[in-house]
Motif scaffolding. Structure first.
Motif, PDB file in Angstrom:
ATOM      1  N   UNK A  18      -0.521  35.985  35.563  1.00 45.55           N
ATOM      2  CA  UNK A  18       0.770  35.711  36.204  1.00 45.55           C
ATOM      3  C   UNK A  18       1.790  36.806  35.908  1.00 45.55           C
ATOM      4  N   UNK A  19       1.824  37.256  34.669  1.00 43.21           N
ATOM      5  CA  UNK A  19       2.819  38.248  34.263  1.00 43.21           C
ATOM      6  C   UNK A  19       2.559  39.611  34.896  1.00 43.21           C
ATOM      7  N   UNK A  20       1.291  39.996  34.993  1.00 47.84           N
ATOM      8  CA  UNK A  20       0.976  41.317  35.548  1.00 47.84           C
ATOM      9  C   UNK A  20       0.984  41.323  37.074  1.00 47.84           C
ATOM     10  N   UNK A  21       0.749  40.167  37.694  1.00 44.64           N
ATOM     11  CA  UNK A  21       0.710  40.112  39.163  1.00 44.64           C
ATOM     12  C   UNK A  21       2.053  40.466  39.781  1.00 44.64           C
ATOM     13  N   UNK A  22       3.128  40.301  39.035  1.00 45.36           N
ATOM     14  CA  UNK A  22       4.452  40.672  39.544  1.00 45.36           C
ATOM     15  C   UNK A  22       4.547  42.173  39.809  1.00 45.36           C
ATOM     16  N   UNK A  23       3.612  42.947  39.238  1.00 44.25           N
ATOM     17  CA  UNK A  23       3.664  44.405  39.355  1.00 44.25           C
ATOM     18  C   UNK A  23       2.644  44.953  40.348  1.00 44.25           C
ATOM     19  N   UNK A  24       1.966  44.069  41.091  1.00 45.93           N
ATOM     20  CA  UNK A  24       0.977  44.548  42.064  1.00 45.93           C
ATOM     21  C   UNK A  24       1.652  45.434  43.112  1.00 45.93           C
ATOM     22  N   UNK A  25       1.106  46.640  43.275  1.00 46.78           N
ATOM     23  CA  UNK A  25       1.614  47.559  44.274  1.00 46.78           C
ATOM     24  C   UNK A  25       2.893  48.284  43.902  1.00 46.78           C
ATOM     25  N   UNK A  30       1.309  51.189  33.553  1.00 49.05           N
ATOM     26  CA  UNK A  30       1.689  50.906  32.173  1.00 49.05           C
ATOM     27  C   UNK A  30       2.576  49.668  32.083  1.00 49.05           C
ATOM     28  N   UNK A  31       3.494  49.516  33.028  1.00 48.63           N
ATOM     29  CA  UNK A  31       4.359  48.337  33.024  1.00 48.63           C
ATOM     30  C   UNK A  31       3.544  47.074  33.274  1.00 48.63           C
ATOM     31  N   UNK A  32       2.565  47.155  34.179  1.00 47.26           N
ATOM     32  CA  UNK A  32       1.712  46.000  34.454  1.00 47.26           C
ATOM     33  C   UNK A  32       0.906  45.619  33.219  1.00 47.26           C
ATOM     34  N   UNK A  33       0.343  46.608  32.553  1.00 47.40           N
ATOM     35  CA  UNK A  33      -0.456  46.356  31.350  1.00 47.40           C
ATOM     36  C   UNK A  33       0.415  45.785  30.233  1.00 47.40           C
ATOM     37  N   UNK A  34       1.618  46.326  30.089  1.00 51.58           N
ATOM     38  CA  UNK A  34       2.539  45.836  29.062  1.00 51.58           C
ATOM     39  C   UNK A  34       2.904  44.376  29.304  1.00 51.58           C
ATOM     40  N   UNK A  35       3.132  44.025  30.564  1.00 52.10           N
ATOM     41  CA  UNK A  35       3.486  42.639  30.894  1.00 52.10           C
ATOM     42  C   UNK A  35       2.350  41.694  30.530  1.00 52.10           C
ATOM     43  N   UNK A 320       9.741  36.521  38.793  1.00 56.88           N
ATOM     44  CA  UNK A 320       9.112  37.119  39.970  1.00 56.88           C
ATOM     45  C   UNK A 320       9.704  38.476  40.331  1.00 56.88           C
ATOM     46  N   UNK A 321      10.957  38.686  39.994  1.00 53.58           N
ATOM     47  CA  UNK A 321      11.625  39.927  40.384  1.00 53.58           C
ATOM     48  C   UNK A 321      11.464  41.033  39.357  1.00 53.58           C
ATOM     49  N   UNK A 322      10.717  40.781  38.276  1.00 48.51           N
ATOM     50  CA  UNK A 322      10.601  41.790  37.215  1.00 48.51           C
ATOM     51  C   UNK A 322      10.000  43.088  37.734  1.00 48.51           C
ATOM     52  N   UNK A 323       8.935  42.959  38.519  1.00 47.45           N
ATOM     53  CA  UNK A 323       8.297  44.156  39.051  1.00 47.45           C
ATOM     54  C   UNK A 323       9.195  44.909  40.001  1.00 47.45           C
ATOM     55  N   UNK A 324       9.958  44.165  40.823  1.00 42.70           N
ATOM     56  CA  UNK A 324      10.857  44.805  41.783  1.00 42.70           C
ATOM     57  C   UNK A 324      11.963  45.559  41.054  1.00 42.70           C
ATOM     58  N   UNK A 325      12.564  44.933  40.041  1.00 48.09           N
ATOM     59  CA  UNK A 325      13.653  45.591  39.323  1.00 48.09           C
ATOM     60  C   UNK A 325      13.138  46.801  38.566  1.00 48.09           C
ATOM     61  N   UNK A 326      11.917  46.690  38.041  1.00 49.02           N
ATOM     62  CA  UNK A 326      11.324  47.814  37.326  1.00 49.02           C
ATOM     63  C   UNK A 326      11.118  48.992  38.277  1.00 49.02           C
ATOM     64  N   UNK A 327      10.616  48.706  39.480  1.00 49.14           N
ATOM     65  CA  UNK A 327      10.378  49.771  40.459  1.00 49.14           C
ATOM     66  C   UNK A 327      11.698  50.432  40.864  1.00 49.14           C
TER      67      UNK A 327
END
Length: 330
Positions: A18-25, A30-35, A320-327
């Motif tokens: 669940x935590x890493x799926x927010x970073x798909x695409x 590294x951010x996905x792995x860290x999550x 859910x917005x973690x990946x978006x804000x990171x990008x």
């Protein structure tokens, strides 16, 4: 090990997925792995084991979390070895591709191979061929044996190989022999497991991949009645020394199931991050829910359980917005 541990372990892989799926695409592996790593480490605190990580994110100096030798669990359960890949397929997630998953295996203390992070030559098969093949045989001999045992013509055999330049010679040899070759873009663990799944048509998995992933796949194959044979492929004196430092006196010998996962019980759990060979990826539903697809297997009973779960994300602290804000911040 208590069978209830299986459900505890799958809760951990679910959080990693669940935590890493927010970073798909999102383009940041590294951010996905860290999550995934942070989520899994936190969830382990509630699991009733006295666990030691034997396969994780790396050495203590290189991996601040889930490092080799780290203690996990609440210390109120059995003493176990833990092999964990919080996100198998970091690049896969970053690029929005298939076959990423969060994976954990546990076994009685002292059972799991302390595999260095180097390449391993692999031969994996399902129950029908288990114990009847040898990694030391030439490819054509292996194919002949598989043909005779399964009753299939060589032209009917299907061999899965990771699609890498280093495998071009192997792929050419297989095609010249007349077998069907299924190339796998990503997902070394899933590729090996595919040989032992009841509804899969893959007969063998061949080629080289990561040694830690080989141990995780061996754990799953033990639960399925299949087999993994491996041989480490140290490149140069440094990697050879690493093998010796991790207790491997003869790094070049063929490793069998008992060498990689011991002779006792094993529990294997995986949750799909992106859809792959045998697991569906995380599916977000609206703004506050997500569906996960997991598998849990246990060697002692050889039971395979697939679990579909609907998660209420606010209660799990998933943003859910973690990946978006990171990008955006990159």
């Amino acid at each position: 090990m208590e069978r209830e541990l299986a459900l505890e372990i799958v809760r951990v892989t679910e959080m990693g997925a669940l935590s890493s799926a927010c970073f798909i695409g999102r383009g940041d592996k590294n951010a996905a792995d860290q999550a995934a790593t942070t989520a899994i480490r936190s969830m382990f605190d509630s699991v009733s084991i006295d666990g030691t990580v034997v396969i994780g994110e790396g050495e203590m100096d290189d991996a601040p979390m889930l490092y080799i030798g780290e203690k996990v669990g609440n210390k109120q359960g059995p003493s176990v070895d833990v092999a964990v890949d919080p996100l198998e397929g970091t690049e896969v997630v970053a690029r929005g591709l298939e076959n990423a998953q969060s994976v954990i295996a546990i076994a009685d203390r002292g059972s799991l191979l302390h595999a260095p992070d180097i390449y391993m030559e692999k031969l994996a098969c399902g129950p029908q061929l288990a114990g009847k093949l040898s990694l030391e045989d030439p490819v054509d001999v292996t194919l002949q044996k598989a043909s005779q045992i399964t009753g299939k013509a060589i032209s009917e055999l299907k061999i899965m190989v990771l699609d890498r330049e280093r495998h071009q010679g192997l792929i050419n040899s297989l095609r010249q022999a007349g077998v069907r070759v299924k190339l796998l873009d990503h997902g070394d663990i899933a590729g090996a497991i595919a040989t032992a799944l009841p509804d899969n048509e893959v007969d063998l998995y061949m080629g080289s991949g990561g040694a830690p992933e080989g141990v995780l796949a061996a754990a799953a194959l033990k639960c399925l009645g299949g087999e993994m044979q491996g041989r480490l492929l140290p490149q140069g004196p440094f990697e050879l020394q690493r093998c010796h430092m991790m207790g491997l006196d003869d790094p070049l010998r063929v490793l069998h199931m008992e060498d990689m996962v011991g002779t006792g019980d094993v529990i294997f759990a995986a949750t799909g991050v992106s859809t792959g060979e045998f697991l569906t990826g995380v599916r977000f539903i609206g703004n506050d829910r997500a569906e996960t697809h997991s598998v849990i297997m246990r060697a002692q009973s050889r039971t395979i359980r697939y679990i579909r779960s609907i998660h209420y994300l606010p209660s799990k602290g998933i943003d859910l917005d973690a990946g978006f804000r990171h990008a955006e911040a990159m």
